[in-house]
Design a protein around this motif. Structure first.
Motif, PDB file in Angstrom:
ATOM      1  N   ASN A 174      -3.081  -1.170  -3.126  1.00 56.32           N
ATOM      2  CA  ASN A 174      -4.264  -1.674  -3.837  1.00 56.32           C
ATOM      3  C   ASN A 174      -5.245  -0.516  -4.022  1.00 56.32           C
ATOM      4  O   ASN A 174      -6.298  -0.440  -3.375  1.00 56.32           O
ATOM      5  N   GLN A 199       7.153  -5.355   5.122  1.00 61.97           N
ATOM      6  CA  GLN A 199       7.785  -4.686   3.973  1.00 61.97           C
ATOM      7  C   GLN A 199       7.437  -3.199   3.939  1.00 61.97           C
ATOM      8  O   GLN A 199       8.290  -2.352   3.665  1.00 61.97           O
ATOM      9  N   ILE A 200       6.167  -2.889   4.223  1.00 58.12           N
ATOM     10  CA  ILE A 200       5.742  -1.476   4.247  1.00 58.12           C
ATOM     11  C   ILE A 200       6.460  -0.722   5.351  1.00 58.12           C
ATOM     12  O   ILE A 200       6.945   0.407   5.156  1.00 58.12           O
ATOM     13  N   THR A 246      -9.186   0.317  -2.822  1.00 57.03           N
ATOM     14  CA  THR A 246      -9.256   1.435  -1.868  1.00 57.03           C
ATOM     15  C   THR A 246     -10.322   2.435  -2.284  1.00 57.03           C
ATOM     16  O   THR A 246     -11.166   2.841  -1.474  1.00 57.03           O
ATOM     17  N   THR A 268       3.714 -10.250   6.319  1.00 59.79           N
ATOM     18  CA  THR A 268       4.870 -10.066   5.440  1.00 59.79           C
ATOM     19  C   THR A 268       4.781  -8.734   4.695  1.00 59.79           C
ATOM     20  O   THR A 268       5.750  -7.969   4.618  1.00 59.79           O
ATOM     21  N   LYS A 269       3.583  -8.467   4.167  1.00 58.11           N
ATOM     22  CA  LYS A 269       3.373  -7.216   3.450  1.00 58.11           C
ATOM     23  C   LYS A 269       3.525  -6.026   4.399  1.00 58.11           C
ATOM     24  O   LYS A 269       4.135  -5.001   4.048  1.00 58.11           O
ATOM     25  N   GLY A 270       2.979  -6.161   5.618  1.00 60.38           N
ATOM     26  CA  GLY A 270       3.097  -5.074   6.588  1.00 60.38           C
ATOM     27  C   GLY A 270       4.535  -4.804   6.980  1.00 60.38           C
ATOM     28  O   GLY A 270       4.940  -3.642   7.143  1.00 60.38           O
ATOM     29  N   MET A 326      -1.991   1.568   1.918  1.00 59.97           N
ATOM     30  CA  MET A 326      -0.572   1.375   2.220  1.00 59.97           C
ATOM     31  C   MET A 326       0.021   0.219   1.415  1.00 59.97           C
ATOM     32  O   MET A 326       1.222   0.211   1.117  1.00 59.97           O
ATOM     33  N   THR A 327      -0.811  -0.780   1.071  1.00 60.42           N
ATOM     34  CA  THR A 327      -0.305  -1.902   0.281  1.00 60.42           C
ATOM     35  C   THR A 327      -0.362  -1.642  -1.220  1.00 60.42           C
ATOM     36  O   THR A 327       0.015  -2.502  -2.015  1.00 60.42           O
ATOM     37  N   TYR A 338      -5.222   0.153   5.180  1.00 59.33           N
ATOM     38  CA  TYR A 338      -4.322  -0.965   4.862  1.00 59.33           C
ATOM     39  C   TYR A 338      -4.190  -1.131   3.349  1.00 59.33           C
ATOM     40  O   TYR A 338      -3.079  -1.318   2.823  1.00 59.33           O
ATOM     41  N   LEU A 339      -5.321  -1.080   2.648  1.00 60.10           N
ATOM     42  CA  LEU A 339      -5.289  -1.251   1.189  1.00 60.10           C
ATOM     43  C   LEU A 339      -4.497  -0.121   0.526  1.00 60.10           C
ATOM     44  O   LEU A 339      -3.770  -0.355  -0.451  1.00 60.10           O
ATOM     45  N   TYR A 341      -0.365 -11.006   5.124  1.00 60.10           N
ATOM     46  CA  TYR A 341      -0.586  -9.642   5.591  1.00 60.10           C
ATOM     47  C   TYR A 341       0.603  -9.148   6.421  1.00 60.10           C
ATOM     48  O   TYR A 341       1.046  -8.003   6.279  1.00 60.10           O
TER      49      TYR A 341
END
Length: 369
Positions: free
Chosen positions: A287, A107-108, A291, A103-105, A284-285, A281-282, A101
């Motif tokens: 998904n 990157q965002i 969502t 790492t993904k955050g 922004m990632t 969160y979903l 999470y």
């Protein structure tokens, strides 16, 4: 004619004065006597079970009281243990995924910075440089003032937060004392219920005792109805979320549904405190299917809660749905979040007084004495 009207006005004044005195006494003593009120309410709930053990199984009163209190305590501890166990299992599962999470955050955040913030800053800087020197100085002063104000506000918030920690810690011994008092008072009141009931009745005329008995009967029915209504609403929320998460193939649907059903009792926020950050969160990632699925589940819960709550409360407590809706609305509008908490109590009290025919008796007293 005038004499009768004068007596009616006098009795009206007496009723208003008595209501005012009762309200003021309760308002200024509530913070001191609320543990006793809680103990009385607990005793009201335990009294039928204690009486059942006493009559059906020939328990001594003190043994029946101890049995019910211990059973209630064990049930509460078991419930807390179940919640903690479910939360721990869910947290362990989430903890394994936290590095991903983050790492993904990151990157965002990096994408947002490079795609939006830096170009915006560059455009803003180029725009400022086109202004004359005086305007640039003014803008820099405003930005500096804003930054200073934000720093001061953050420092004050942190200071208040740190100062609140000793205050919170200092309340813990007092809280333990209050809990012990409530438990002991509940035991004493339940054990000596009949004796205390007889003494209380001896303090008031038979007419008041009769009305008081009817009020207590209706309060028991309304309280039981309110608890039933809340359990029904929570169960509906739990089932909707559980089924929705299973369809969406989300991990740990039982744990999430249980937590969401519990927070559904929170005023204003309810399940939103769980679903809104999750949905953001979903989104922004990227998904989007999950969502959309969570948005659908959340909207179904909100709509069902708004439609069913007045109706379920009304049918369980015994009020017309319109009356229940008005009381809930007025409570929230007048007192905000506190009104949301007090409104159900008002529902129960209004229903109990109405069913006990107290308004009719007050009007009869004013009109005829």
């Amino acid at each position: 004619m005038y004499k009768q009207l004068s007596y009616q006005l006098l009795r009206l004044f007496i009723v208003i004065l008595l209501c005012t005195v009762i309200f003021l006494v309760f308002h200024y003593t509530a913070k001191f006597i609320y543990p006793l009120i809680i103990a009385i309410m607990l005793s009201l709930g335990m009294h039928p079970a204690v009486t059942f053990l006493q009559k059906r199984f020939k328990f001594p009163r003190i043994a029946a009281t101890l049995t019910v209190i211990v059973a209630a305590f064990l049930t509460f501890i078991s419930f807390i243990f179940f919640i903690v166990n479910e939360v721990i299992n869910g947290v362990i599962s989430i903890a394994d995924k936290i590095p991903g999470y983050f790492t993904k955050g990151t990157q965002i955040l990096d994408h947002l910075t490079n795609s939006y913030l830096l170009p915006f800053y560059q455009k803003l800087a180029s725009l400022v440089h086109t202004l004359d020197e005086e305007q640039q100085i003014t803008i820099k002063e405003k930005v500096t003032d804003f930054a200073n104000n934000m720093a001061v506000a953050a420092a004050e918030f942190l200071q208040q937060l740190l100062l609140s920690i000793p205050a919170f810690v200092s309340t813990l011994p007092n809280s333990v004392t209050i809990i012990i008092f409530i438990v002991l008072a509940s035991f004493i009141i339940t054990n000596d219920w009949d004796l205390l009931n007889t003494k209380m009745k001896s303090l008031f005329p038979a007419r008041i005792n009769s009305s008081g008995q009817r009020i207590m009967t209706q309060l028991k029915k309304a309280t039981a109805g309110y608890i039933k209504a809340q359990v029904t609403l929570i169960f509906i929320t739990f089932i909707v979320i559980l089924v929705g998460l299973i369809v969406l193939q989300v991990d740990h649907p039982l744990t999430i549904a249980f937590l969401a059903a519990c927070v559904d009792l929170l005023p204003y926020v309810g399940t939103g405190i769980l679903f809104i950050p999750w949905i953001l969160y979903l989104y922004m990632t990227g998904n989007f299917p999950l969502t959309i699925g969570l948005i659908v589940i959340y909207m179904i819960i909100v709509i069902l809660r708004q439609i069913l709550e007045p109706k379920v409360l009304a049918s369980s407590i015994g009020l017309h749905p319109l009356a229940a809706l008005i009381i809930l609305f007025v409570g929230v509008q007048m007192l905000g979040m506190l009104g949301f908490l007090i409104a159900p109590v008002l529902l129960i009290l209004v229903n109990a007084f109405y069913k006990a025919e107290i308004p009719q008796k007050i009007w009869q007293f004013i009109a005829k004495g």
